[in-house]
Design an enzyme around this catalytic site. Structure first.
Site, PDB file in Angstrom:
ATOM      1  N   THR A 122     -23.858  21.191  31.131  1.00 39.43           N
ATOM      2  CA  THR A 122     -23.952  20.911  29.699  1.00 39.43           C
ATOM      3  C   THR A 122     -24.704  22.053  29.022  1.00 39.43           C
ATOM      4  O   THR A 122     -25.281  22.912  29.675  1.00 39.43           O
ATOM      5  CB  THR A 122     -24.727  19.599  29.428  1.00 39.43           C
ATOM      6  OG1 THR A 122     -26.111  19.794  29.765  1.00 39.43           O
ATOM      7  CG2 THR A 122     -24.175  18.437  30.235  1.00 39.43           C
ATOM      8  N   THR A 174     -26.492  18.540  34.013  1.00 41.80           N
ATOM      9  CA  THR A 174     -27.062  18.926  32.722  1.00 41.80           C
ATOM     10  C   THR A 174     -27.680  20.301  32.849  1.00 41.80           C
ATOM     11  O   THR A 174     -27.987  20.753  33.951  1.00 41.80           O
ATOM     12  CB  THR A 174     -28.218  18.000  32.304  1.00 41.80           C
ATOM     13  OG1 THR A 174     -29.313  18.176  33.212  1.00 41.80           O
ATOM     14  CG2 THR A 174     -27.772  16.567  32.250  1.00 41.80           C
ATOM     15  N   ASP A 175     -27.910  20.949  31.733  1.00 36.69           N
ATOM     16  CA  ASP A 175     -28.821  22.081  31.771  1.00 36.69           C
ATOM     17  C   ASP A 175     -30.233  21.494  31.811  1.00 36.69           C
ATOM     18  O   ASP A 175     -30.458  20.310  31.563  1.00 36.69           O
ATOM     19  CB  ASP A 175     -28.625  23.024  30.575  1.00 36.69           C
ATOM     20  CG  ASP A 175     -29.184  24.414  30.878  1.00 36.69           C
ATOM     21  OD1 ASP A 175     -29.891  24.558  31.896  1.00 36.69           O
ATOM     22  OD2 ASP A 175     -28.937  25.350  30.104  1.00 36.69           O
ATOM     23  N   TYR A 176     -31.139  22.360  32.125  1.00 35.61           N
ATOM     24  CA  TYR A 176     -32.540  22.037  32.393  1.00 35.61           C
ATOM     25  C   TYR A 176     -33.132  20.985  31.445  1.00 35.61           C
ATOM     26  O   TYR A 176     -33.332  21.234  30.256  1.00 35.61           O
ATOM     27  CB  TYR A 176     -33.319  23.333  32.214  1.00 35.61           C
ATOM     28  CG  TYR A 176     -34.450  23.527  33.175  1.00 35.61           C
ATOM     29  CD1 TYR A 176     -34.300  24.348  34.278  1.00 35.61           C
ATOM     30  CD2 TYR A 176     -35.659  22.910  32.953  1.00 35.61           C
ATOM     31  CE1 TYR A 176     -35.352  24.550  35.149  1.00 35.61           C
ATOM     32  CE2 TYR A 176     -36.705  23.107  33.824  1.00 35.61           C
ATOM     33  CZ  TYR A 176     -36.546  23.932  34.923  1.00 35.61           C
ATOM     34  OH  TYR A 176     -37.587  24.135  35.777  1.00 35.61           O
TER      35      TYR A 176
END
Ligand code: NOJ
Length: 749
Positions: free
Chosen positions: A257, A290-292
């Site tokens: 994401t 997800t991204d971080y």
């Protein structure tokens, strides 16, 4: 007793799972054959074990974002982790994998992720630089090497390719992508996926790709990282989405994401994006990470009131793995009890993650990527160093070369090498340097020292100034060195941390002190070449006015200095072409070649007329356009022909052009094909890249370069948002860049 029962379950489980599996492992095993095994596994998993699979934690060995939970080893033992990132080396990965496989009830292996963005230990030029080679096979090969190195150190999953289209060089992450063009970016993204994943993902030297950042992360307002994205549906579909789709079609096993929202909906809660479009329409069968911590960030975005709600929104959107925010692990169970989510949503997510583990062969051998022998033998090999060096030469773009200042004549007696980037090993790595080490990088000074022995010249090196510090103390020494030299090389640019994540700039000039140094040295009127190191297009309008030669080298990685020196001495003739427009002024941004004409384009016969779409203080044209790049030789284009003036639905237009090498060197030329749809149901860009050929033409010879075009190549989203081509008049252009070349007209019936 406990150990025995543990072992018992383990044996039963593995015998169910692996019955008849071994002989098939070498071949690509289809999704359906694993499905049964996954269904059996899901049946015996507890809810906690399922939610554990959705949790991705950083080991903290490399810091790529805010660290959140240092207890990852405990979590692994408790079955609360499905994947780990930033954990490297066979020893460490083996230790962690052992915790998962031998100390949890079901022994499900972990994925090990890392940002292998432009090389693992051998660092290649930054992706933006690589894209300037327009060399798809080199790009694929570089990822093959990166995957081989990474997998030799325990990694089985990369957070790459990054395929975010961007028209805004203020955004520091343009360094990680393939520039501004959708068509080219799509091809390059797909090549990277193939390079990482190889022919069979269960081979021990392949790693799972992760396309990122879905979606449109490259268009943040004002070029500020993580900022809001708002664009029309047409622009999103036509320019920003295709590269992700191309990577999915190439088989990318996972997708990440993005941090941004699009039209009010943050990516990690966007059900339309991840479920309706990605899964249902595009048929994506991998898993979504997800991204971080971006699930947690749904709270500051203002769409979730607390972490529980954030997790529910994300899962419901189709997000399957939570990178580092620990929202899923902490809240999904309760959310299920509260009937805010369904067990099916959790099961579906787990299944997709398990499938990736099967595809990688981890159930067959969880230690497949933990081979100490490979770790010793497969990193930084001479072959990969040579490849990296060649790739640097192909990624450099010659921006200016007045009076053939370059190449440096072989009979040179003394070179003054000046500038803060002439001997900075660290900066050669660029952003996202994975496990690359500064100590392995060859600087320009080191490379010139070798050339000095070969060509017998002297070098005087002076730093001149630092990258950003305004002190001019070093100017005097630099001037002194330059005065006694018969050639000056000026190594200028950005620090490697001035581009990349969280490195947006409002001013993309050369730092002032460097420009000042350049002005003084250029005023000496010596043969002088500026060698630029930077992670984004810069506004080098002032430099361009006076510097005799400018070679854009970006950040070249481990072999940066050697590759650049090869180009400076004409051992390799530069052939790179820009994949991002260089603006004259920041005020021109966003800037890209495939603009619309507007209702008031500048009239070439009366360019000063006020009421036209233009600036009153700057031309519309960029400093260097998309597709631009010089060579030491010259190419002339002639005899553009098309085999028919009209084509029907099923016809193919055959295009040919003669390209002559009229200069003094053999060289490569990147011949580009653009089209313009003159009248459409919606407005169309004045140029669109539709093809290119990279051809080698010996001096004094010519080549006939051919292209094919069909109506399918001319599709776009029409007034009703249908992806179609429309009949009518078209222009085509074949040339050396996006603004020059020859043109012809054709019509589609
Ligand atoms: C944040 C970055 O946006 C992403 O590209 C990267 O993969 C992750 N951090 C993990 O390091």
């Amino acid at each position: 007793m406990k150990i025995q029962s543990h072992l018992y379950i383990f044996i039963i489980f593995f015998s169910i799972l692996f019955s008849g599996c071994h002989s098939e492992q070498k071949q690509k095993i289809g999704k359906s054959e694993y499905q049964q095994k996954i269904d059996s596994l899901i049946k015996i998993m507890t809810l906690d074990e399922k939610i554990g699979q959705l949790n991705l934690l950083s080991s903290g060995w490399d810091i790529t974002g805010p660290t959140m939970d240092p207890n990852f080893k405990q979590f692994i033992k408790q079955g609360k982790v499905g994947a780990i990132f930033n954990a490297l080396t066979v020893e460490f990965v083996t230790e962690l994998q052992r915790l998962a496989v031998e100390e949890t009830r079901l022994g499900i292996p972990l994925l090990f992720g890392y940002d292998v963005v432009h090389g693992y230990r051998t660092i290649f030029p930054i992706p933006l630089a690589q894209s300037c080679s327009w060399d798809l096979s080199m790009i694929e090969q570089s990822e093959r090497i990166a995957a081989t190195e990474a997998s030799a150190e325990g990694i089985n999953w990369t957070f790459a390719p990054m395929v975010d289209i961007s028209r805004d060089p203020r955004w520091g992450r343009v360094s990680e992508g393939a520039g501004e063009d959708t068509w080219l970016g799509s091809q390059m993204g797909a090549a990277r996926v193939k390079g990482f994943q190889g022919k069979d993902m269960s081979d021990a030297n392949t790693i799972l790709a992760c396309v990122k950042h879905f979606a449109a992360y490259g268009a943040p307002e004002a070029g500020r990282d993580y900022n809001t994205v708002d664009m029309s549906e047409r622009t999103l579909f036509e320019y920003y989405l295709p590269p992700y789709k191309a990577c999915i079609d190439a088989g990318a096993g996972s997708i990440m994401t993005s941090f941004n929202e699009i039209s009010g909906v943050p990516s990690s809660s966007n059900r339309w994006l991840f479920t309706e479009l990605l899964r249902n329409k595009w048929g994506f069968i991998g898993f979504v990470v997800t991204d971080y911590a971006s699930i947690f960030e749904l709270i500051p975005h203002g769409v979730a009131s607390d972490s529980a709600m954030a997790g529910e929104l994300a899962l419901h959107a189709g997000i399957e793995m939570d990178m580092q925010s620990t929202v899923f692990i902490n809240h999904l169970k309760k959310s299920l009890e509260n009937e805010k989510i369904t067990l099916k949503e959790i099961d579906d997510a787990v299944k997709n993650i398990l499938m990736a583990k099967y595809n990688l062969g981890l159930f067959d051998d969880p230690y497949r990527y933990c081979n100490a022998q490979r770790e010793k033998e497969e990193l930084l090999t001479p072959v990969s160093q040579q490849f990296a060096r060649d790739f640097v030469t192909k990624s450099c773009v010659l921006l200016k070369n007045e009076n053939q200042t370059l190449p440096i004549p072989a009979n040179i007696k003394k070179i003054a090498l000046i500038g803060p980037l002439a001997n900075s090993k660290e900066d050669m790595l660029g952003s996202w340097s994975a496990s690359g080490k500064a100590v392995h990088c060859i600087t320009l000074l080191e490379a010139l020292e070798e050339k000095a022995t070969k060509y017998n010249f002297k070098i005087e090196y002076a730093e001149g100034c630092q990258i950003q510090d305004p002190s001019v103390k070093g100017f005097a020494r630099a001037m002194h060195a330059a005065k006694s030299a018969d050639f000056v090389i000026l190594a200028l640019g950005e620090h490697r941390n001035m581009s990349g994540e969280a490195a947006s700039r409002t001013n993309i000039n050369l730092p002032e002190v460097q420009q000042e140094l350049a002005n003084k040295l250029i005023a000496l009127d010596k043969p002088l070449a500026v060698v630029l190191f930077n992670g984004r297009p810069l506004t080098i309008t002032e430099l361009n006015k006076t510097a005799p030669a400018i070679l854009e080298t970006w950040f070249g990685g481990t072999q940066a200095g050697n590759g650049i020196a090869d180009v400076l001495f004409g051992e390799v003739i530069p052939s790179g072409k820009l994949t991002m427009t260089f603006p004259r002024e920041v005020g021109q941004i966003p800037i890209h070649y495939n603009v619309k004409n507007t209702g008031r384009p500048i009239d070439p016969k009366n360019p000063e007329y006020k009421y036209r779409s233009k600036y009153i203080d700057c031309p519309n044209e960029p400093l260097y356009p998309f597709g631009y790049g010089l060579s030491y030789t010259q190419f002339e284009y002639s005899n553009l022909t098309i085999d028919k003036p009209e084509l029907s639905k099923s016809d193919t237009l055959h295009i040919s052009i003669e390209v002559s090498n009229t200069g003094n060197y053999d060289g490569f030329e990147i011949v580009q094909l653009y089209t313009r749809d003159l009248v459409g149901s919606v407005t169309r860009p004045i140029k669109e890249l539709k093809g290119f050929k990279k051809v080698f033409i010996p001096k004094g010879q010519k080549d006939t370069v051919t292209f094919k075009l069909t109506p399918r190549d001319l599709k776009f989203y029409n007034l009703k948002m249908k992806y179609v081509w429309e009949p009518g008049e078209f222009l085509l252009f074949v040339g050396p860049n996006s603004i020059s070349g020859l043109s012809a007209e054709f019509r589609i019936l």
